[in-house]
Design an enzyme around this catalytic site. Sequence first.
Site, short mmCIF file in Angstrom:
data_model
loop_
_atom_site.label_atom_id
_atom_site.label_comp_id
_atom_site.label_asym_id
_atom_site.label_seq_id
_atom_site.Cartn_x
_atom_site.Cartn_y
_atom_site.Cartn_z
N GLY A 1 -18.51 5.01 -2.13
CA GLY A 1 -19.45 6.10 -1.84
C GLY A 1 -20.62 6.19 -2.81
CE LYS A 2 -20.30 2.13 -7.94
NZ LYS A 2 -20.47 0.90 -8.74
CE1 TYR B 1 -3.42 -2.58 -0.26
CE2 TYR B 1 -3.95 -2.24 2.04
CZ TYR B 1 -4.20 -2.87 0.82
OH TYR B 1 -5.23 -3.78 0.73
N PRO C 1 -16.28 -1.98 0.78
CG PRO C 1 -16.18 -1.69 3.12
CD PRO C 1 -15.31 -1.81 1.89
CG LEU C 2 -18.04 2.74 2.93
CD1 LEU C 2 -17.08 3.84 3.41
CD2 LEU C 2 -19.44 2.97 3.50
CB ALA C 3 -20.14 0.63 -3.42
N1 LIG Z 1 -7.62 -7.55 -0.55
C1 LIG Z 1 -7.65 -6.77 -1.60
O1 LIG Z 1 -7.37 -7.17 -2.73
C2 LIG Z 1 -8.05 -5.33 -1.42
C3 LIG Z 1 -8.30 -4.51 -2.54
C4 LIG Z 1 -8.66 -3.18 -2.31
C5 LIG Z 1 -8.79 -2.69 -1.00
N2 LIG Z 1 -8.52 -3.51 0.07
C6 LIG Z 1 -8.69 -3.03 1.47
O2 LIG Z 1 -10.02 -2.59 1.65
C7 LIG Z 1 -10.04 -1.24 2.12
C8 LIG Z 1 -11.26 -0.55 1.58
O3 LIG Z 1 -11.29 -0.56 0.16
P1 LIG Z 1 -11.88 0.65 -0.69
O4 LIG Z 1 -11.12 1.88 -0.40
O5 LIG Z 1 -12.02 0.20 -2.08
O6 LIG Z 1 -13.32 0.76 0.02
P2 LIG Z 1 -14.56 1.71 0.16
O7 LIG Z 1 -14.75 1.89 1.60
O8 LIG Z 1 -15.68 1.12 -0.62
O9 LIG Z 1 -14.20 3.08 -0.55
C9 LIG Z 1 -13.47 4.09 0.06
C10 LIG Z 1 -13.28 5.21 -0.94
O10 LIG Z 1 -14.55 5.76 -1.29
C11 LIG Z 1 -14.53 7.15 -1.05
N3 LIG Z 1 -15.86 7.57 -0.58
C12 LIG Z 1 -16.63 6.95 0.34
N4 LIG Z 1 -17.77 7.62 0.51
C13 LIG Z 1 -17.72 8.70 -0.31
C14 LIG Z 1 -18.62 9.76 -0.58
N5 LIG Z 1 -19.80 9.87 0.01
N6 LIG Z 1 -18.24 10.69 -1.48
C15 LIG Z 1 -17.04 10.60 -2.09
N7 LIG Z 1 -16.14 9.61 -1.87
C16 LIG Z 1 -16.49 8.66 -0.99
C17 LIG Z 1 -13.48 7.38 0.00
O11 LIG Z 1 -12.97 8.68 -0.06
P3 LIG Z 1 -12.67 9.49 1.32
O12 LIG Z 1 -11.46 8.86 1.91
O13 LIG Z 1 -12.47 10.89 0.84
O14 LIG Z 1 -13.88 9.33 2.18
C18 LIG Z 1 -12.43 6.33 -0.39
O15 LIG Z 1 -11.63 6.82 -1.45
C19 LIG Z 1 -8.69 -0.66 1.66
O16 LIG Z 1 -8.28 0.43 2.45
C20 LIG Z 1 -7.78 -1.88 1.85
O17 LIG Z 1 -7.43 -1.96 3.21
C21 LIG Z 1 -8.16 -4.82 -0.13
#
Ligand SMILES: NC(=O)c1ccc[n+]([C@@H]2O[C@H](COP(=O)([O-])OP(=O)(O)OC[C@H]3O[C@@H](n4cnc5c(N)ncnc54)[C@H](OP(=O)(O)O)[C@@H]3O)[C@@H](O)[C@H]2O)c1
Length: 326
Positions: free
Chosen positions: A236-237, A62, A232-234
Amino acid sequence: MNKIMPLARRGISSSRLALGCMPFGGGWDQTPFTDEHVKEAEAAVDAALSIGITMFDHADIYTKGKAEQVFGRVLNNRPELRDQIVIQSKCGIQLGDDELPGRFNFSKEHILHSVDGSLERLGTDYLDILLLHRPDPLVEPDEVAEAFASLKASGKVRYFGVSNMSAAQIAFLQQAIPDSFAVNQLEMSLGHLHFVDQGVHVNQAAGTAVNFAEGLMEYCRTQNIQLQAWGPLAQGKFSGRDVKDQPEHIQEAAQLVQQLANEKETTPEAIVLGWLMRHPAMIQPIIGTTNPQRIKACKDAERQSQLMTREEWYTLYVSARGESMP
Ligand SMILES: NC(=O)c1ccc[n+]([C@@H]2O[C@H](COP(=O)([O-])OP(=O)(O)OC[C@H]3O[C@@H](n4cnc5c(N)ncnc54)[C@H](OP(=O)(O)O)[C@@H]3O)[C@@H](O)[C@H]2O)c1
């Protein structure tokens, strides 16, 4: 209905939600992190702790190691934290560079080297959980077993798990590895529904478009493997991001989430995560926001999962998939 998390059944004391630390430390480039990045990470960690989150998800890659380094700085400022939290990291992906493409590596040498790097960057003696990040087609289970045995014996890693793996891949590794895997981390959310679709579309043409290993949810539940949801938050979609560019059914599902949040006097984030957590597998969302306000907006997720009716769960599922049930 068993309401105990698979992690808890193994004696791992973890919060229901975890914080993903993937964005800590800035970009995925060679630019060094700054004190500002440490402050931002500290604010995210504080927000997480304030809503009861005690588990933090990392990977050696990361932000090219900076995420773990920055977290290490936070721990250094607050040494008492280490014993109160669960740190999970991952190994097995090698990023591409000018000479070589991105690739996977489950060799003993790489696994041991990767863990040493993570421990040094985090400034800790042990990882609570180590995950194999993505399946390596060249894997030799005996080699992974040797690496894990050495990590366990030296106290560098307490529990092991995998990420993005099918039941067959897990079973294949487990025949050589005596420690049973504690975790499988996969993409699951209202925006990435294959984990539900797979079971719904058995024996149907629509099932050919589903991209989730057959029987994986059932296998992990039977084996007491904690399913963790990345994304999990998709992104923010469904919880406030501008979705004008998204298909109509996604816009409608986002409106439905908002409507439910209003009715239940909670946040859209709590509804989106509550929907995932309502699944009887006790899925653990790894939330990826680093915005302290948005982290705090997730606080009510577990309660919403407990309050969510079967009818609400299906209404959200059908709305987000944009198709009626078969
Ligand atoms: N095992 C794997 O292959 C794998 C792959 C990917 C990720 N991961 C892990 O899973 C964690 C979460 O993954 P993810 O980041 O894809 O998850 P997520 O929780 O679905 O998405 C977070 C992203 O969405 C944005 N977001 C959320 N709500 C929003 C809103 N209302 N408006 C605008 N933007 C919004 C956040 O921005 P802000 O920060 O500005 O809120 C952030 O960039 C990662 O940190 C990592 O630890 C694992």
